[in-house]
Design an enzyme around this catalytic site. Structure first.
Site, PDB file in Angstrom:
ATOM      1  CG  ASN A   1      -8.855   3.964   4.426  1.00  0.00           C
ATOM      2  OD1 ASN A   1      -8.174   3.555   3.486  1.00  0.00           O
ATOM      3  ND2 ASN A   1      -9.509   3.141   5.230  1.00  0.00           N
TER       4      ASN A   1
ATOM      5  CG  ASN B   1     -10.981   2.370   1.019  1.00  0.00           C
ATOM      6  OD1 ASN B   1     -12.043   2.434   0.418  1.00  0.00           O
ATOM      7  ND2 ASN B   1     -10.695   1.369   1.838  1.00  0.00           N
TER       8      ASN B   1
ATOM      9  CG  ASP C   1      -1.849   0.653  -3.461  1.00  0.00           C
ATOM     10  OD1 ASP C   1      -1.844   1.764  -2.888  1.00  0.00           O
ATOM     11  OD2 ASP C   1      -2.768  -0.171  -3.305  1.00  0.00           O
TER      12      ASP C   1
ATOM     13  CG  HIS D   1      -2.329   0.359   0.967  1.00  0.00           C
ATOM     14  ND1 HIS D   1      -2.884   0.425  -0.298  1.00  0.00           N
ATOM     15  CD2 HIS D   1      -3.336   0.698   1.820  1.00  0.00           C
ATOM     16  CE1 HIS D   1      -4.157   0.767  -0.209  1.00  0.00           C
ATOM     17  NE2 HIS D   1      -4.453   0.949   1.048  1.00  0.00           N
TER      18      HIS D   1
END
Length: 218
Positions: A82, A128, A107, A35
Protein backbone atom coordinates in the site's frame (compact mmCIF):
# COMPACT_ATOMS: atom_id res chain seq x y z
CA UNK A 1 24.33 -7.23 4.20
CA UNK A 2 22.95 -5.51 1.10
CA UNK A 3 24.99 -2.60 -0.18
CA UNK A 4 23.85 0.90 -1.01
CA UNK A 5 23.60 1.58 -4.73
CA UNK A 6 25.87 4.05 -6.48
CA UNK A 7 24.69 6.35 -9.21
CA UNK A 8 27.68 5.89 -11.48
CA UNK A 9 26.45 2.91 -13.52
CA UNK A 10 24.23 4.99 -15.81
CA UNK A 11 25.63 8.50 -15.39
CA UNK A 12 27.29 8.43 -18.79
CA UNK A 13 24.92 6.06 -20.58
CA UNK A 14 23.72 7.39 -23.93
CA UNK A 15 20.29 5.76 -23.66
CA UNK A 16 18.05 6.46 -20.71
CA UNK A 17 17.60 3.36 -18.58
CA UNK A 18 14.31 1.57 -18.18
CA UNK A 19 13.01 1.07 -14.65
CA UNK A 20 11.03 -2.13 -14.03
CA UNK A 21 9.28 -2.11 -10.65
CA UNK A 22 7.56 -5.23 -9.32
CA UNK A 23 4.99 -4.69 -6.57
CA UNK A 24 4.52 -6.96 -3.58
CA UNK A 25 4.98 -7.37 0.16
CA UNK A 26 8.35 -8.17 1.74
CA UNK A 27 9.02 -11.18 3.95
CA UNK A 28 8.63 -14.95 3.86
CA UNK A 29 5.04 -14.66 5.10
CA UNK A 30 3.94 -13.24 1.76
CA UNK A 31 6.16 -15.24 -0.58
CA UNK A 32 4.12 -17.08 -3.19
CA UNK A 33 0.90 -15.16 -2.51
CA UNK A 34 -1.24 -13.66 -5.26
CA UNK A 35 -0.31 -10.11 -4.27
CA UNK A 36 3.39 -10.89 -4.81
CA UNK A 37 3.45 -11.92 -8.46
CA UNK A 38 5.11 -8.59 -9.30
CA UNK A 39 8.05 -9.60 -7.13
CA UNK A 40 8.11 -13.01 -8.81
CA UNK A 41 8.31 -11.44 -12.27
CA UNK A 42 11.23 -9.21 -11.26
CA UNK A 43 13.08 -12.14 -9.66
CA UNK A 44 12.57 -14.30 -12.74
CA UNK A 45 13.72 -11.52 -15.07
CA UNK A 46 16.80 -10.79 -12.97
CA UNK A 47 17.74 -14.47 -12.82
CA UNK A 48 17.26 -14.93 -16.56
CA UNK A 49 19.61 -12.03 -17.33
CA UNK A 50 22.14 -12.59 -14.56
CA UNK A 51 21.30 -9.32 -12.79
CA UNK A 52 22.02 -9.39 -9.06
CA UNK A 53 19.31 -7.97 -6.80
CA UNK A 54 21.81 -7.27 -4.06
CA UNK A 55 21.54 -3.58 -3.19
CA UNK A 56 19.06 -1.39 -1.35
CA UNK A 57 18.03 1.93 -2.83
CA UNK A 58 15.02 4.18 -2.19
CA UNK A 59 13.44 1.57 0.11
CA UNK A 60 13.70 -1.13 -2.58
CA UNK A 61 15.73 -4.24 -3.21
CA UNK A 62 17.50 -3.12 -6.33
CA UNK A 63 19.56 -4.37 -9.27
CA UNK A 64 21.08 -2.76 -12.34
CA UNK A 65 22.66 -3.96 -15.54
CA UNK A 66 22.51 -4.00 -19.32
CA UNK A 67 20.55 -6.18 -21.73
CA UNK A 68 22.59 -6.00 -24.91
CA UNK A 69 23.26 -2.23 -24.83
CA UNK A 70 20.05 -1.19 -23.08
CA UNK A 71 20.58 0.01 -19.49
CA UNK A 72 18.10 -1.40 -17.00
CA UNK A 73 17.07 -0.86 -13.37
CA UNK A 74 15.07 -3.45 -11.42
CA UNK A 75 13.32 -2.78 -8.12
CA UNK A 76 11.13 -4.51 -5.53
CA UNK A 77 9.80 -1.90 -3.06
CA UNK A 78 10.06 -3.05 0.54
CA UNK A 79 7.49 -0.58 1.88
CA UNK A 80 4.60 -3.08 1.77
CA UNK A 81 2.16 -2.93 -1.10
CA UNK A 82 0.00 0.00 0.00
CA UNK A 83 3.02 2.32 0.21
CA UNK A 84 4.76 1.22 -3.00
CA UNK A 85 4.94 4.79 -4.26
CA UNK A 86 7.26 5.77 -1.41
CA UNK A 87 9.91 3.74 -3.21
CA UNK A 88 8.87 4.01 -6.86
CA UNK A 89 8.52 7.80 -6.93
CA UNK A 90 11.97 8.51 -5.46
CA UNK A 91 13.59 5.90 -7.72
CA UNK A 92 12.28 7.58 -10.88
CA UNK A 93 13.28 10.99 -9.52
CA UNK A 94 16.77 9.87 -8.49
CA UNK A 95 17.58 8.57 -11.96
CA UNK A 96 15.74 11.51 -13.62
CA UNK A 97 13.52 9.18 -15.60
CA UNK A 98 10.50 10.30 -17.59
CA UNK A 99 7.52 8.11 -16.73
CA UNK A 100 7.53 6.60 -20.22
CA UNK A 101 10.68 4.73 -19.12
CA UNK A 102 8.96 3.16 -16.10
CA UNK A 103 7.03 -0.13 -16.10
CA UNK A 104 5.16 -1.20 -12.98
CA UNK A 105 4.45 -4.94 -12.71
CA UNK A 106 1.51 -5.96 -10.55
CA UNK A 107 -1.25 -8.48 -9.85
CA UNK A 108 -4.67 -7.83 -11.38
CA UNK A 109 -7.99 -9.40 -10.35
CA UNK A 110 -9.67 -8.11 -13.53
CA UNK A 111 -7.71 -10.58 -15.66
CA UNK A 112 -8.07 -14.37 -15.60
CA UNK A 113 -5.33 -16.18 -13.75
CA UNK A 114 -2.21 -16.43 -15.88
CA UNK A 115 -3.27 -13.92 -18.53
CA UNK A 116 -0.99 -10.88 -18.99
CA UNK A 117 -1.49 -7.41 -20.45
CA UNK A 118 0.88 -4.56 -21.31
CA UNK A 119 -0.59 -1.07 -21.01
CA UNK A 120 0.98 2.28 -21.85
CA UNK A 121 -0.92 4.05 -19.06
CA UNK A 122 -4.13 3.86 -17.04
CA UNK A 123 -5.78 4.30 -13.67
CA UNK A 124 -5.34 2.28 -10.52
CA UNK A 125 -8.36 -0.01 -10.78
CA UNK A 126 -8.69 0.05 -6.96
CA UNK A 127 -5.22 -1.50 -6.66
CA UNK A 128 -3.70 0.09 -3.56
CA UNK A 129 -0.13 -0.32 -4.77
CA UNK A 130 -0.94 1.54 -7.98
CA UNK A 131 -2.81 4.21 -6.03
CA UNK A 132 0.33 4.87 -4.03
CA UNK A 133 2.54 4.93 -7.13
CA UNK A 134 0.25 7.41 -8.88
CA UNK A 135 0.14 9.59 -5.77
CA UNK A 136 3.94 9.72 -5.58
CA UNK A 137 4.11 10.48 -9.30
CA UNK A 138 2.08 13.60 -8.39
CA UNK A 139 -1.07 12.17 -9.92
CA UNK A 140 0.60 11.35 -13.24
CA UNK A 141 -0.69 8.07 -14.71
CA UNK A 142 1.50 8.12 -17.84
CA UNK A 143 3.57 5.07 -16.92
CA UNK A 144 3.34 1.58 -18.37
CA UNK A 145 2.12 -1.50 -16.54
CA UNK A 146 2.53 -5.21 -16.98
CA UNK A 147 -0.65 -6.63 -15.47
CA UNK A 148 -0.56 -10.22 -14.22
CA UNK A 149 -3.97 -11.83 -14.01
CA UNK A 150 -4.78 -13.62 -10.76
CA UNK A 151 -8.54 -14.03 -11.26
CA UNK A 152 -11.43 -13.16 -8.95
CA UNK A 153 -12.00 -14.47 -5.42
CA UNK A 154 -14.53 -17.31 -5.31
CA UNK A 155 -18.02 -16.75 -3.94
CA UNK A 156 -18.22 -14.16 -1.19
CA UNK A 157 -14.56 -14.40 -0.23
CA UNK A 158 -12.98 -11.18 1.02
CA UNK A 159 -10.71 -9.84 -1.76
CA UNK A 160 -8.05 -8.89 0.80
CA UNK A 161 -7.89 -12.45 2.08
CA UNK A 162 -7.79 -13.74 -1.51
CA UNK A 163 -4.81 -11.52 -2.36
CA UNK A 164 -2.81 -12.75 0.60
CA UNK A 165 -3.42 -16.45 -0.07
CA UNK A 166 -1.09 -18.69 -2.03
CA UNK A 167 -2.22 -20.10 -5.37
CA UNK A 168 -3.89 -23.49 -5.61
CA UNK A 169 -2.21 -26.07 -7.84
CA UNK A 170 -4.07 -25.16 -11.05
CA UNK A 171 -3.56 -21.42 -10.60
CA UNK A 172 0.09 -21.94 -9.67
CA UNK A 173 0.63 -23.84 -12.92
CA UNK A 174 -0.87 -20.98 -14.91
CA UNK A 175 1.30 -18.40 -13.13
CA UNK A 176 4.39 -20.53 -13.67
CA UNK A 177 3.60 -20.50 -17.40
CA UNK A 178 2.87 -16.77 -17.42
CA UNK A 179 6.08 -15.67 -15.67
CA UNK A 180 8.46 -16.63 -18.51
CA UNK A 181 6.04 -15.10 -21.02
CA UNK A 182 6.25 -11.83 -19.10
CA UNK A 183 10.04 -12.05 -18.88
CA UNK A 184 10.25 -12.48 -22.66
CA UNK A 185 7.95 -9.49 -23.21
CA UNK A 186 9.99 -7.25 -20.90
CA UNK A 187 13.17 -8.21 -22.72
CA UNK A 188 11.48 -7.51 -26.05
CA UNK A 189 10.56 -4.01 -24.86
CA UNK A 190 14.24 -3.21 -24.38
CA UNK A 191 15.06 -3.95 -28.01
CA UNK A 192 11.85 -3.02 -29.87
CA UNK A 193 10.09 -0.53 -27.62
CA UNK A 194 6.83 -0.68 -25.70
CA UNK A 195 4.40 0.07 -28.54
CA UNK A 196 5.53 -2.72 -30.85
CA UNK A 197 5.88 -5.19 -27.99
CA UNK A 198 2.42 -4.42 -26.59
CA UNK A 199 0.76 -4.86 -29.99
CA UNK A 200 2.11 -8.37 -30.51
CA UNK A 201 2.12 -9.47 -26.88
CA UNK A 202 -1.45 -8.42 -26.07
CA UNK A 203 -2.74 -10.18 -29.17
CA UNK A 204 -1.03 -13.39 -28.08
CA UNK A 205 -2.45 -13.04 -24.59
CA UNK A 206 -5.93 -12.44 -26.01
CA UNK A 207 -5.75 -15.81 -27.77
CA UNK A 208 -4.50 -17.36 -24.53
CA UNK A 209 -7.52 -15.91 -22.71
CA UNK A 210 -9.86 -17.40 -25.30
CA UNK A 211 -8.18 -20.81 -24.99
CA UNK A 212 -8.62 -20.72 -21.21
CA UNK A 213 -12.30 -19.86 -21.61
CA UNK A 214 -12.77 -22.76 -24.04
CA UNK A 215 -11.06 -25.19 -21.63
CA UNK A 216 -13.30 -24.05 -18.77
CA UNK A 217 -16.45 -24.60 -20.84
CA UNK A 218 -15.56 -28.13 -21.96
Amino acid sequence: MLNKVSRCCFCTAVARPWLFVGLGNPGEKYKGTRHNVGFEMIDAFAESQGILMNTVHCKAIFGEGFIDEAPLLLAKPQTYMNLSGESTGPLAAYFKLPLNRVIVIHDDMDLPCGVLRLQHKGGHGSHNGLKSVIYHFRGNREFARLRIGIGRPPGQMDPKAFLLQKFNATARERIDTAIPEGVAALKYILSKGLTECARHFNQEQKYKHLRLQTCQQT
